[in-house]
Design a protein around this motif. Structure first.
Motif, short mmCIF file in Angstrom:
data_model
loop_
_atom_site.label_atom_id
_atom_site.label_comp_id
_atom_site.label_asym_id
_atom_site.label_seq_id
_atom_site.Cartn_x
_atom_site.Cartn_y
_atom_site.Cartn_z
N ALA A 185 51.32 -21.78 17.82
CA ALA A 185 50.12 -21.78 17.00
C ALA A 185 50.41 -21.38 15.55
CB ALA A 185 49.08 -20.83 17.60
N GLY A 186 51.66 -21.04 15.26
CA GLY A 186 52.02 -20.68 13.90
C GLY A 186 51.75 -19.23 13.55
N TYR A 187 51.53 -18.39 14.56
CA TYR A 187 51.32 -16.97 14.32
C TYR A 187 52.67 -16.26 14.17
CZ TYR A 187 46.47 -17.77 15.69
OH TYR A 187 45.19 -18.23 15.77
N LEU A 188 52.65 -15.14 13.48
CA LEU A 188 53.88 -14.42 13.16
C LEU A 188 54.24 -13.43 14.25
CD1 LEU A 188 53.24 -13.73 9.35
CD2 LEU A 188 54.62 -15.55 10.37
N VAL A 189 55.48 -13.51 14.71
CA VAL A 189 55.99 -12.61 15.75
C VAL A 189 57.23 -11.91 15.21
CG1 VAL A 189 56.92 -12.44 18.09
CG2 VAL A 189 55.12 -14.11 17.58
N ARG A 190 57.27 -10.60 15.38
CA ARG A 190 58.43 -9.82 14.97
C ARG A 190 59.00 -9.06 16.16
NH1 ARG A 190 58.04 -12.69 11.43
NH2 ARG A 190 57.79 -12.32 9.19
N TYR A 191 60.27 -8.68 16.04
CA TYR A 191 60.94 -7.94 17.10
C TYR A 191 61.46 -6.62 16.55
CZ TYR A 191 60.69 -12.37 19.50
OH TYR A 191 60.22 -13.53 20.08
N VAL A 192 61.23 -5.57 17.30
CA VAL A 192 61.70 -4.24 16.93
C VAL A 192 62.58 -3.72 18.06
CG1 VAL A 192 61.03 -1.85 16.48
CG2 VAL A 192 59.68 -3.72 15.51
N SER A 193 63.79 -3.31 17.73
CA SER A 193 64.70 -2.81 18.76
C SER A 193 64.20 -1.49 19.35
CB SER A 193 66.10 -2.59 18.17
OG SER A 193 66.66 -3.82 17.75
N VAL A 194 64.18 -1.42 20.65
CA VAL A 194 63.76 -0.19 21.33
C VAL A 194 64.77 0.12 22.44
CG1 VAL A 194 61.30 -0.52 20.87
CG2 VAL A 194 62.28 -1.46 22.97
N ASN A 195 64.91 1.40 22.72
CA ASN A 195 65.76 1.83 23.83
C ASN A 195 64.88 2.04 25.05
OD1 ASN A 195 68.17 1.98 22.28
ND2 ASN A 195 67.47 3.91 21.41
N VAL A 196 65.15 1.29 26.09
CA VAL A 196 64.36 1.43 27.30
C VAL A 196 65.17 2.16 28.36
CG1 VAL A 196 63.02 -0.63 26.82
CG2 VAL A 196 65.08 -0.81 28.21
N LEU A 197 64.49 2.82 29.26
CA LEU A 197 65.11 3.59 30.32
C LEU A 197 65.18 2.79 31.60
CD1 LEU A 197 63.18 6.92 29.65
CD2 LEU A 197 65.40 6.25 28.73
N ARG A 198 66.10 3.13 32.47
CA ARG A 198 66.16 2.49 33.78
C ARG A 198 65.00 2.99 34.63
NH1 ARG A 198 71.06 0.01 35.14
NH2 ARG A 198 71.94 -0.80 33.20
N ARG A 199 64.30 2.07 35.28
CA ARG A 199 63.18 2.46 36.10
C ARG A 199 63.66 3.23 37.33
NH1 ARG A 199 59.20 -0.44 38.50
NH2 ARG A 199 59.37 0.86 40.33
N GLU A 200 62.80 4.13 37.82
CA GLU A 200 63.07 4.81 39.08
C GLU A 200 62.29 4.11 40.18
OE1 GLU A 200 62.62 9.00 39.13
OE2 GLU A 200 63.47 9.28 37.14
N GLY A 201 62.91 3.96 41.33
CA GLY A 201 62.24 3.26 42.42
C GLY A 201 62.57 1.78 42.42
N ARG A 202 61.97 1.07 43.36
CA ARG A 202 62.27 -0.35 43.55
C ARG A 202 61.45 -1.21 42.60
NH1 ARG A 202 60.19 -4.49 46.54
NH2 ARG A 202 58.54 -3.13 47.35
N SER A 203 62.08 -2.18 41.99
CA SER A 203 61.37 -3.12 41.12
C SER A 203 60.54 -4.07 41.96
CB SER A 203 62.37 -3.93 40.28
OG SER A 203 61.71 -4.95 39.58
N HIS A 204 59.39 -4.49 41.40
CA HIS A 204 58.53 -5.44 42.09
C HIS A 204 58.97 -6.88 41.80
CE1 HIS A 204 55.99 -2.12 43.16
NE2 HIS A 204 55.74 -1.83 41.90
#
Length: 289
Positions: A185-204
């Motif tokens: 659609a021509g909208y502006l998208v930006r990306y910001v680096s983030v540090n994510v953690l490993r999830r606890e428990g089983r992934s769905h």
């Protein structure tokens, strides 16, 4: 953001995430830079709803599991904010990163900001490699660099996101759909680096089942974004195979075989389908004056 005129809503789909929510929701509540917190309990059989309410969240409960995308859509429809933050409930996303995404949205006047993960933030090596492929394929289709197509940590302008809510699938990969729809659609998208953690428990998420689903949805959205970029390579391949077979059979036997004709005709048909799809896509995204 508390002093800003922008109203911020946070939407979090959750299924059996009571333990994880109890760990990180206190940090979100401590930041308190939002106007409303909506958590969708997607058919949990633990205390997800109770934990969410204890931290002041508005809880919407699905009587049975409807899927991540369906929960996102239901939660979004309840929001009143001009800006909406989407997060996962498993504790991978850090509340401390939200201000960074909101600041980018406001300072750069963009329509969506995505929290982009690095290799260390992926659940597994296989998931990382799959996401690399998705990112490169989507970048080819859109003609823009996409750093993290499947990240569920993002901030959007509500009025823009509302335009594409009908496109979102009910299960996983709403991030894929929303990102490519915004770019188309021509909208502006930006990306910001983030540090994510490993999830606890089983992934769905099932790597095999949902990996195939992600791939199918990418092809679906690719045809909505730029059909010729998908159809043209297949048409060219079919034509070249037909031409190569024709040259071989002509030199060896002096004939033009049915297989050569079939491949060349198929190439023309694939190209025409892509051309028609391109015109339909242009009409779908045409803005009313």
């Amino acid at each position: 953001m508390k002093d800003s005129q922008i109203k911020v809503s946070i939407v979090i789909p959750a299924k059996n995430e009571a333990k994880n929510l109890n760990k990180w929701l206190p940090r979100l509540a401590e930041w308190n830079g939002y106007n409303e917190l909506i958590i969708i309990d997607d058919g949990s059989d633990d205390n997800t709803a109770k934990v969410a309410k204890s931290y002041g969240a508005k809880v919407l409960r699905n009587p049975q599991s409807l899927g991540n995308g369906a929960s996102i859509k239901r939660g979004f429809r309840e929001t009143k904010g001009e800006v909406v933050v989407f997060m996962d409930a498993d504790g991978q996303h850090k509340p401390e990163d939200i201000p960074k995404l909101l600041e980018t949205l406001e300072s750069e006047s963009v329509d969506m900001v995505v929290g982009a993960r690095d290799a260390g933030g992926q659940a597994s090596k296989a998931r990382y490699l799959a996401n690399v492929f998705y990112n490169r394929f989507a970048s080819y289709v859109t003609g823009q660099e996409i750093k993290d197509l499947t990240s569920g940590f993002r901030v959007v302008k509500a009025d823009k996101f509302r335009e594409f809510i009908y496109l979102l699938p009910n299960k996983f990969s709403y991030p894929t759909t929303s990102t490519m729809a915004f770019l188309r659609a021509g909208y502006l998208v930006r990306y910001v680096s983030v540090n994510v953690l490993r999830r606890e428990g089983r992934s769905h998420i099932s790597p095999l089942r949902d990996g195939v689903r992600f791939l199918l949805i990418i092809f679906k959205i690719a045809t909505l974004f730029s059909p010729l970029k998908v159809f043209l390579p297949f048409a060219a391949l079919s034509f070249l195979l037909g031409l190569g077979r024709y040259i071989y059979t002509y030199l060896e036997m002096g004939v033009f075989t049915n297989m050569s004709a079939l491949l060349m005709v198929s190439a023309v048909q694939i190209f025409l389908i892509g051309l028609i799809s391109e015109q339909i896509t242009a009409l779908i995204y045409k803005k009313d004056n």
